[in-house]
Motif scaffolding. Structure first.
Motif, PDB file in Angstrom:
ATOM      1  N   SER A 111     -67.467  86.179  11.218  1.00  0.00           N
ATOM      2  CA  SER A 111     -66.534  85.820  10.150  1.00  0.00           C
ATOM      3  C   SER A 111     -66.350  84.307  10.079  1.00  0.00           C
ATOM      4  O   SER A 111     -66.291  83.716   8.992  1.00  0.00           O
ATOM      5  CB  SER A 111     -65.178  86.503  10.365  1.00  0.00           C
ATOM      6  OG  SER A 111     -65.296  87.907  10.260  1.00  0.00           O
ATOM      7  N   TRP A 171     -73.566  97.629   9.053  1.00  0.00           N
ATOM      8  CA  TRP A 171     -74.540  96.583   8.713  1.00  0.00           C
ATOM      9  C   TRP A 171     -75.941  96.884   9.244  1.00  0.00           C
ATOM     10  O   TRP A 171     -76.946  96.541   8.608  1.00  0.00           O
ATOM     11  CB  TRP A 171     -74.045  95.234   9.242  1.00  0.00           C
ATOM     12  CG  TRP A 171     -73.959  95.153  10.734  1.00  0.00           C
ATOM     13  CD1 TRP A 171     -72.936  95.566  11.523  1.00  0.00           C
ATOM     14  CD2 TRP A 171     -74.954  94.639  11.622  1.00  0.00           C
ATOM     15  NE1 TRP A 171     -73.210  95.335  12.847  1.00  0.00           N
ATOM     16  CE2 TRP A 171     -74.441  94.763  12.941  1.00  0.00           C
ATOM     17  CE3 TRP A 171     -76.209  94.065  11.445  1.00  0.00           C
ATOM     18  CZ2 TRP A 171     -75.157  94.355  14.057  1.00  0.00           C
ATOM     19  CZ3 TRP A 171     -76.941  93.653  12.560  1.00  0.00           C
ATOM     20  CH2 TRP A 171     -76.413  93.802  13.846  1.00  0.00           C
ATOM     21  N   TYR A 199     -73.085  90.630   7.298  1.00  0.00           N
ATOM     22  CA  TYR A 199     -72.802  90.397   8.712  1.00  0.00           C
ATOM     23  C   TYR A 199     -71.895  91.525   9.202  1.00  0.00           C
ATOM     24  O   TYR A 199     -71.312  92.254   8.400  1.00  0.00           O
ATOM     25  CB  TYR A 199     -72.159  89.024   8.935  1.00  0.00           C
ATOM     26  CG  TYR A 199     -70.823  88.804   8.271  1.00  0.00           C
ATOM     27  CD1 TYR A 199     -69.624  89.040   8.951  1.00  0.00           C
ATOM     28  CD2 TYR A 199     -70.737  88.354   6.950  1.00  0.00           C
ATOM     29  CE1 TYR A 199     -68.385  88.834   8.359  1.00  0.00           C
ATOM     30  CE2 TYR A 199     -69.501  88.142   6.340  1.00  0.00           C
ATOM     31  CZ  TYR A 199     -68.336  88.376   7.048  1.00  0.00           C
ATOM     32  OH  TYR A 199     -67.119  88.190   6.455  1.00  0.00           O
ATOM     33  N   SER A 244     -70.145  91.799   4.188  1.00  0.00           N
ATOM     34  CA  SER A 244     -69.994  92.347   5.539  1.00  0.00           C
ATOM     35  C   SER A 244     -69.802  93.855   5.491  1.00  0.00           C
ATOM     36  O   SER A 244     -69.308  94.408   4.518  1.00  0.00           O
ATOM     37  CB  SER A 244     -68.819  91.694   6.251  1.00  0.00           C
ATOM     38  OG  SER A 244     -67.605  91.950   5.563  1.00  0.00           O
TER      39      SER A 244
END
Length: 604
Positions: free
Chosen positions: A454, A479, A446, A475
């Motif tokens: 988050s 990304w 992410y 993450s």
């Protein structure tokens, strides 16, 4: 070589009545939009960004546009679209006499022919080659050949390989498709580029008049003349690149309600009402300035300080807090066009990949289903979205937007209800049935430093652990560049659902789709999309879409979560008539509804 020829009608505007003015003299409006502004041609790959598209929304007319729930709204003042035959599929696109460029030249079939040439790829003699970072490695070859660097690949014009036929009056063009295409009404980009301007700049030594330039471009396309199309393609690709106001005003000709009359690099773009415009609803605001501010919080500060009058952005707690106490500011809440979703990777080597189970696709599918049954969609909506948007809802469709005509019927039949609530008992049972005796590790990708993602990650970690999954943080600030590689097993990000076409969905879920980022492949799905492409009945299309979605849920592809929340903030002392819209482009498309106050603000 294409050899057919047609006569180009003279460019005559006689008989075109001047539009009835609605402009409030001296009225001004300043709108904050993400920058930078880099090109007056938003249809090239390099011209694709929010500011460029915002300018195009105000300076271009088109046959139709999508509303907030993806329905097509036709613009009869610009032209009409008529299906001539089904087999082969032939479609006639006819321009209204009201369609006129801001320099007084008619928008005609030569402009549509250029759009076909530029966006179909049919005349390209070379393709771009890129390295792992996306950098072009064969620029010399591109400069020597014919290469239109369009961002519209796969939009439907690529299915038109025959030379389009121009009508005798030069106001219509007929396309013949190689196979059925359900989205035939929307194949042309919303921004047309003026053929006469392109040809005049591509071959400046010829000193073409507008009429002669149009004829020359049509001849070049019809004869597939690579010698002429080389400079045409180069200029189409880069001739409209700009950050400041160019000295040559022809680069700013407009077919829409406004014309660019000012531009300052990384600061603003100024647009003034187009006096020739009649091909759509007429504006009231005389001058619109787009202030280029990328950070949403900085946009909010500029609005609170009175430096801008309107802004729109994804709603976040810090943004709403910054807007809450601003004087005279009205907040309009709406679901955004982008929807949050969770994708699972079918080729990462992780627990959702058949290779992890010795090639057993059934065990991999059960692992995917078990994981999806742990995703706390309702809790995420309650804790993360409800504080930011009134009455949000979980999204239960991959292809249809909540509120669209087909949405409820699709959801009723797509089996999304199996994921309506977390089911840890079922998830544990599935894991036991495939012999998962230890927690399965799921690497979740992410955007790094993203508060919403988050928080989503934290909730998924806690819920999935109760069923037997160990979710790890993958993450990354980069990304987007990682999407499609094998470094993760699941990904949280948003798709912009502004394009509700079947073609857009096929590009994501089809085996060879350009936006298929998780190696999903199902022959039944591909066959359903082939049927969808050939189906023109709305009811039958809805039934096929339901089958597509049922297959996605049966395969445990992933999960739609919810529309992201958005907010539009408006200084009510300056403008009224502004409605909540899910995207900046749709907000700007409502320009005709805006009513400036009696006392317009001074220039900023």
């Amino acid at each position: 070589m294409f050899s057919s020829m047609v006569a180009i009608a003279a460019i005559a505007l006689a008989g075109c009545a001047a539009p009835t003015p609605r402009i409030v003299e001296g009225s001004r409006l300043t709108i904050a939009v993400p920058g930078p502004f880099t090109s007056a041609n938003s249809t090239t790959s390099l011209g694709t960004n929010t500011a460029n598209e915002a300018v195009a929304e105000l300076t271009a007319s088109s046959f139709s546009r999508e509303n907030g729930v993806g329905a097509l709204v036709n613009n009869a003042s610009f032209g009409s679209v008529q299906k001539v035959s089904d087999n082969p599929l032939k479609v006639k696109y006819t321009l209204s006499e009201k369609a006129v460029w801001s320099d007084g030249v008619a928008v005609d079939a030569s402009d549509l022919l250029l759009a076909w040439a530029a966006n179909s790829g049919a005349l390209n003699t070379v393709a771009a080659k890129r390295d792992a970072d996306g950098t072009v490695t064969n620029q010399d070859a591109l400069n020597k050949g014919v290469y239109f660097d369009s961002n519209a690949a796969g939009s439907g014009l690529n299915l038109v390989t025959q030379l389009p036929k121009i009508s005798d009056d030069n106001r219509a063009i007929t396309l013949t498709f190689t196979h059925p295409f359900a989205d035939w009404e929307r194949v042309f980009p919303e921004q047309l580029i003026a053929a006469h301007v392109v040809m005049q700049h591509a071959m400046p030594a010829r000193k073409y008049s507008a009429d002669a330039a149009k004829r020359a471009l049509v001849t070049a396309v019809q004869n597939d003349d690579a010698g002429a199309l080389n400079p045409v393609s180069i200029f189409w690709n880069h001739g409209f690149d700009m950050t400041n106001l160019p000295s040559d005003g022809s680069l700013l000709v407009s077919s829409g309600p406004y014309v660019v009359t000012g531009a300052k690099e990384n600061d603003s773009v100024t647009l003034t009402a187009n006096e020739h415009f009649a091909a759509g609803p007429l504006p009231r605001v005389q001058t619109i300035t787009l202030r280029l501010i990328s950070d949403p919080l900085e946009r909010a500060k500029a609005l609170a300080a009175g430096d801008v009058d309107m802004m729109t952005a994804d709603a976040t707690a810090p943004l709403l807090a910054a807007l809450h106490d601003a004087k005279n500011v009205t907040l309009l809440h709406s679901p955004a066009s982008a929807y949050e979703h969770l994708d699972l990777s079918f080729a990462s080597g992780g627990p959702f990949d058949p290779k992890a189970w010795g090639g057993d696709a059934s065990r991999a599918r059960k692992a995917r289903e078990a994981f999806l049954l742990t995703v706390p969609r309702a809790a995420m909506l309650d804790t993360l979205v409800k504080p930011l948007q009134p009455k949000p809802a979980v999204r239960d469709s991959f292809m249809s937007v909540p509120g669209a005509d087909a949405y409820d019927d699709i959801v009723d039949g797509n089996d999304s209800s199996r994921y309506a609530a977390v089911n840890l008992v079922r998830a544990r049972s599935l894991l036991a049935s495939i012999g998962a005796t230890k927690p399965l590790t799921v690497r979740l990708l992410y955007p790094a430093s993203d508060a919403l993602r988050s928080a989503e990650f934290a909730q998924i970690v806690a819920s999935a652990a109760q069923a037997g999954f160990r979710v790890t943080d993958a993450s990354s600030a980069g990304w987007k560049q990682r999407l499609g590689d094998s470094s993760y097993d699941a990904a949280l990000f948003a798709w912009d659902a502004g394009d509700a076409s079947v073609n857009a969905s096929e590009s994501i879920f089809g085996t060879d789709g350009a936006r298929n980022l998780n190696a999903f492949s199902n022959p039944n799905m591909d066959a359903l999309f082939e049927q969808l492409d050939a189906e023109y009945s709305a009811d039958k299309r809805k039934a096929l879409m339901t089958q597509v979605e049922k297959q996605l849920f049966d395969d445990a592809y992933g999960l739609p979560l919810y529309q992201l929340p958005s907010v539009t903030a408006v200084d009510s002392t300056v403008i009224s008539g502004v409605g909540a819209q899910p995207a900046l482009s749709m907000l700007l498309g409502e320009y005709a509804d805006w009513k400036p106050s009696a006392s317009s603000p001074a220039p900023r």
